[in-house]
Design an enzyme around this catalytic site. Sequence first.
Site, mmCIF file in Angstrom:
data_model
loop_
_atom_site.group_PDB
_atom_site.id
_atom_site.type_symbol
_atom_site.label_atom_id
_atom_site.label_comp_id
_atom_site.label_asym_id
_atom_site.label_seq_id
_atom_site.Cartn_x
_atom_site.Cartn_y
_atom_site.Cartn_z
ATOM 1 N N ASP A 63 0.579 -1.180 -0.308
ATOM 2 C CA ASP A 63 0.190 0.045 -0.088
ATOM 3 C C ASP A 63 0.817 1.192 -0.404
ATOM 4 O O ASP A 63 2.113 1.515 0.164
ATOM 5 C CB ASP A 63 -1.034 -0.005 1.193
ATOM 6 C CG ASP A 63 -0.271 0.127 2.632
ATOM 7 O OD1 ASP A 63 0.505 -0.529 2.503
ATOM 8 O OD2 ASP A 63 -0.971 -1.243 3.472
ATOM 9 N N ASN A 129 -7.736 -2.768 14.799
ATOM 10 C CA ASN A 129 -9.043 -3.034 13.756
ATOM 11 C C ASN A 129 -9.240 -4.043 12.861
ATOM 12 O O ASN A 129 -10.215 -4.544 12.188
ATOM 13 C CB ASN A 129 -9.903 -1.926 13.721
ATOM 14 C CG ASN A 129 -8.717 -1.072 12.231
ATOM 15 O OD1 ASN A 129 -8.108 -1.911 11.297
ATOM 16 N ND2 ASN A 129 -9.613 -0.639 11.244
ATOM 17 N N HIS A 131 -7.043 -4.301 10.504
ATOM 18 C CA HIS A 131 -7.260 -4.011 8.995
ATOM 19 C C HIS A 131 -5.800 -4.915 8.126
ATOM 20 O O HIS A 131 -5.442 -5.553 9.506
ATOM 21 C CB HIS A 131 -6.930 -2.954 8.328
ATOM 22 C CG HIS A 131 -5.720 -1.753 8.560
ATOM 23 N ND1 HIS A 131 -5.853 -0.925 10.020
ATOM 24 C CD2 HIS A 131 -4.349 -1.726 8.222
ATOM 25 C CE1 HIS A 131 -5.023 0.019 10.536
ATOM 26 N NE2 HIS A 131 -3.771 -1.000 9.508
ATOM 27 N N GLU A 136 -9.728 -1.451 5.495
ATOM 28 C CA GLU A 136 -10.216 -1.236 6.267
ATOM 29 C C GLU A 136 -11.427 -2.207 6.787
ATOM 30 O O GLU A 136 -12.215 -2.969 5.590
ATOM 31 C CB GLU A 136 -10.633 0.164 6.597
ATOM 32 C CG GLU A 136 -9.471 0.641 6.217
ATOM 33 C CD GLU A 136 -8.704 0.685 8.058
ATOM 34 O OE1 GLU A 136 -8.867 0.125 8.468
ATOM 35 O OE2 GLU A 136 -8.104 2.116 8.105
HETATM 36 C C1 GLP Z 1 -0.305 0.313 8.629
HETATM 37 C C2 GLP Z 1 -0.235 -0.631 7.177
HETATM 38 C C3 GLP Z 1 -0.396 -2.048 7.655
HETATM 39 C C4 GLP Z 1 0.543 -2.335 9.053
HETATM 40 C C5 GLP Z 1 -0.534 -1.672 10.215
HETATM 41 C C6 GLP Z 1 0.484 -1.912 11.504
HETATM 42 O O1 GLP Z 1 -2.177 1.063 8.679
HETATM 43 N N1 GLP Z 1 -0.743 -0.406 5.893
HETATM 44 O O2 GLP Z 1 0.284 -2.714 6.233
HETATM 45 O O3 GLP Z 1 -0.117 -3.676 9.618
HETATM 46 O O4 GLP Z 1 -0.574 -0.215 9.698
HETATM 47 O O5 GLP Z 1 1.020 -0.708 12.107
HETATM 48 P P1 GLP Z 1 1.799 -1.350 12.931
HETATM 49 O O6 GLP Z 1 2.986 -2.838 12.407
HETATM 50 O O7 GLP Z 1 3.455 0.339 13.089
HETATM 51 O O8 GLP Z 1 1.357 -1.540 13.883
#
Ligand code: GLP
Length: 240
Positions: A63, A129, A131, A136
């Site tokens: 993404d 949440n 995702h 989402e």
């Molecule tokens: C972002 C990314 C996800 C990731 C998530 C969790 O929203 N788009 O790919 O898994 O954050 O992030 P973290 O690993 O910092 O908790």
Amino acid sequence: MKLFVVKDNQEGAELGYNIIREALVSGNLNVFGLATGSTPISLYDRITASDLDFTNVVSINLDEYIGIGADHIQSYNYFMNKHLFGKKPFKANYLPNGLEEDAAKECARYDQIIAENPIDIQILGIGENGHIGFNEPGASFDSLTEKVALTESTIIANSRMFDSIDEVPKFAYSMGIKSIMTAKTIILFAYGEKKADAIYKMMEEAPTEALPASALQNHDNVIVIVDEQAASKLDVTKHQ
Ligand code: GLP
């Protein structure tokens, strides 16, 4: 789903690294699906510290925020260059272009790249949440690459990386759940108590679009690597 509960993110990184190394040296890692977020950093550090050669491997990244360019310090392009590509060269690295305003065109371009480069191993983190990528809650399990609106909880969670919450982009391009599910192997990492609820719902409740990661129950080769905090709501015996 195959569950591994590890002591910490170093042990998780080592476990993930060994799976990746084995696939690479046996010629089974030609396309590597990658994720951002703080979670995979220990894995990328482990990979960059190794002598593994990725110059014949293509990366496809989940993404990118819309509205910021590849040189923006908070872009996922910048993140991947900093943590992995700048230290470990790949044959090619694909990310969505956050500056492309024509969403239909950008999504079609990215879907074409994914179709031409079937993903061997996909790395995933998970949002609080549930995702995955930026799919989402409510995202269709049939989605391909899409322009998505970030939820309030994701904007708040990701604001820790920005100077102020107002700077967090409100939209992103994300590989869809259907695209993620085409990967031959998926390795999802989660660390910390804040992920416990999402991990519990992902593994123990019926798949629902309200919890995007629960789609992974319908994939037959998913490896889940979590620390004890992220596993704290699970009945671990059910998954052994
Ligand atoms: C972002 C990314 C996800 C990731 C998530 C969790 O929203 N788009 O790919 O898994 O954050 O992030 P973290 O690993 O910092 O908790």
